[in-house]
Design an enzyme around this catalytic site. Structure first.
Site, mmCIF file in Angstrom:
data_model
loop_
_atom_site.group_PDB
_atom_site.id
_atom_site.type_symbol
_atom_site.label_atom_id
_atom_site.label_comp_id
_atom_site.label_asym_id
_atom_site.label_seq_id
_atom_site.Cartn_x
_atom_site.Cartn_y
_atom_site.Cartn_z
ATOM 1 N N THR A 47 0.826 -1.205 0.000
ATOM 2 C CA THR A 47 0.000 0.000 0.000
ATOM 3 C C THR A 47 0.861 1.255 0.000
ATOM 4 O OG1 THR A 47 -1.663 -1.197 1.279
ATOM 5 C CG2 THR A 47 -1.869 1.194 1.199
ATOM 6 N N THR A 48 1.905 1.256 0.821
ATOM 7 C CA THR A 48 2.791 2.412 0.917
ATOM 8 C C THR A 48 3.527 2.664 -0.399
ATOM 9 O OG1 THR A 48 3.062 1.978 3.279
ATOM 10 C CG2 THR A 48 4.687 3.429 2.268
ATOM 11 N N TYR A 110 -13.149 -4.381 -0.786
ATOM 12 C CA TYR A 110 -14.354 -3.902 -1.487
ATOM 13 C C TYR A 110 -15.439 -4.970 -1.596
ATOM 14 C CZ TYR A 110 -17.396 -1.324 -4.608
ATOM 15 O OH TYR A 110 -18.492 -0.687 -5.139
ATOM 16 N N TYR A 136 -2.159 -10.438 4.895
ATOM 17 C CA TYR A 136 -2.176 -9.029 5.307
ATOM 18 C C TYR A 136 -3.601 -8.649 5.676
ATOM 19 C CZ TYR A 136 -1.347 -3.921 4.926
ATOM 20 O OH TYR A 136 -1.260 -2.568 5.171
ATOM 21 N N ARG A 141 -8.652 -0.503 5.446
ATOM 22 C CA ARG A 141 -8.578 -0.333 3.994
ATOM 23 C C ARG A 141 -9.451 -1.320 3.234
ATOM 24 N NH1 ARG A 141 -4.723 3.075 2.013
ATOM 25 N NH2 ARG A 141 -3.087 3.768 3.441
ATOM 26 N N LYS A 165 0.720 -10.166 8.451
ATOM 27 C CA LYS A 165 0.943 -8.762 8.781
ATOM 28 C C LYS A 165 -0.399 -8.255 9.293
ATOM 29 C CE LYS A 165 1.956 -4.169 6.929
ATOM 30 N NZ LYS A 165 2.138 -3.334 5.711
#
Length: 293
Positions: A47-48, A110, A136, A141, A165
């Site tokens: 994401t980062t 989503y 993850y 998110r 994670k």
């Protein structure tokens, strides 16, 4: 034996030039800066790294740059995840993973599948992957929480799912995972503010955002945590506490890119729909960086 992904990893940014193209020179500098200052491993295209706005060709070029700059010095983890199970499997099968030590795969977003759907999704990915997988969980998110029971079930049923994670920001959930997990399954913090506490409670370390700006102190903090030296570790945690909060006040990675800009490591540029940090936030970040010692 210490696992190769124990300790402090970074979710590396994707630096952009002002024309929004990938800045590979800056990327090399960030890789070197982190390895030379003690970071244990690097996560590519998370994401980062603004993975959702990176093209497939750009992703391959980013992997090549990081693999080359790393030169086998530290383990590498590659983000391959999403909501289309078939597309993830296809990417795994068509990507050269010879220099990659593990895949980081986010829980489907989503579409918000049930826990049974999440299990089926990761079981299918597990069968397709020739290398270890790190789950993850980031419900802020994805829109859904991968429950501890789901993670533990996957850890037990899929031998190549080796870690999670965890980034629900919920200490009670971390503790439940640490209590119920198989002995060799790793709980890796995805919350910078909780990373030390999770490590001291029995976690395996962190995949960090802020760590890539302050790798020496951050890596040392996690190592002290792994050694159970809580007083020394918390001194470093407190030293980094303000900047850790600041970088997430607007959006990630705009905050960390503002820090890296203040350190002359890369431009603050991000791709839409993200925007750069506000002047107010940049002033606060610049003040912290200037006075950091």
């Amino acid at each position: 034996m210490k696992h190769k992904l124990t300790g402090a990893g970074i979710a590396i940014v994707t630096p952009f030039k002002t024309d929004l193209s990938v800045d590979h020179d800056a990327l090399k500098c960030i890789v070197d800066f982190n390895i030379e200052n003690g970071m244990d491993y690097i996560v590519i295209s998370g994401t980062t790294g603004e993975s959702v706005t990176i093209t497939s060709d750009e992703k391959l070029a980013i992997i090549h740059t990081i693999v080359t700059a790393n030169n086998k010095r530290v383990p590498l983890v590659l983000g391959i995840g999403g909501s289309n199970t078939a597309a993830i499997i296809s990417e795994i099968k068509t990507t050269d993973l010879s220099q990659i030590d593990a895949i980081l795969s986010v829980s489907p977003y989503y579409s918000r599948p049930t826990q049974a759907g999440i299990i089926a999704h990761f079981e299918a990915i597990s069968k397709a992957s020739p290398i270890p997988i790190i789950l993850y969980n980031v419900p802020g998110r994805t829109g859904s929480n991968m429950l501890p029971a789901t993670i533990v079930a996957l850890a037990k049923s899929c031998k190549n799912i080796v870690a999670v994670k965890e980034a629900a920001g919920n200490m009670a959930q971390y503790l439940r995972l640490l209590k119920d997990k198989p002995d060799d399954f790793m709980i890796i913090s995805g919350d910078d503010d909780l990373a030390l506490s999770v490590t001291l409670a029995g976690g395996s370390g962190v995949i960090s955002v802020i760590g890539q700006a302050f790798p020496k102190d951050f890596a040392k903090m996690i190592q002290l945590g792994l050694e159970g030296k809580n007083r020394e570790a918390f001194k470093l945690h407190h030293k980094l506490m303000d900047i850790t909060g600041l970088i997430f006040t607007e959006n990630n990675p705009s905050g960390i890119k503002a820090v890296l800009e203040a350190m002359n490591l890369c431009h603050p540029t991000v791709r839409l729909p993200l925007v750069v940090a506000t002047d107010v936030l940049k002033q606060q970040i610049n003040s912290f960086v200037k006075n950091y010692a």
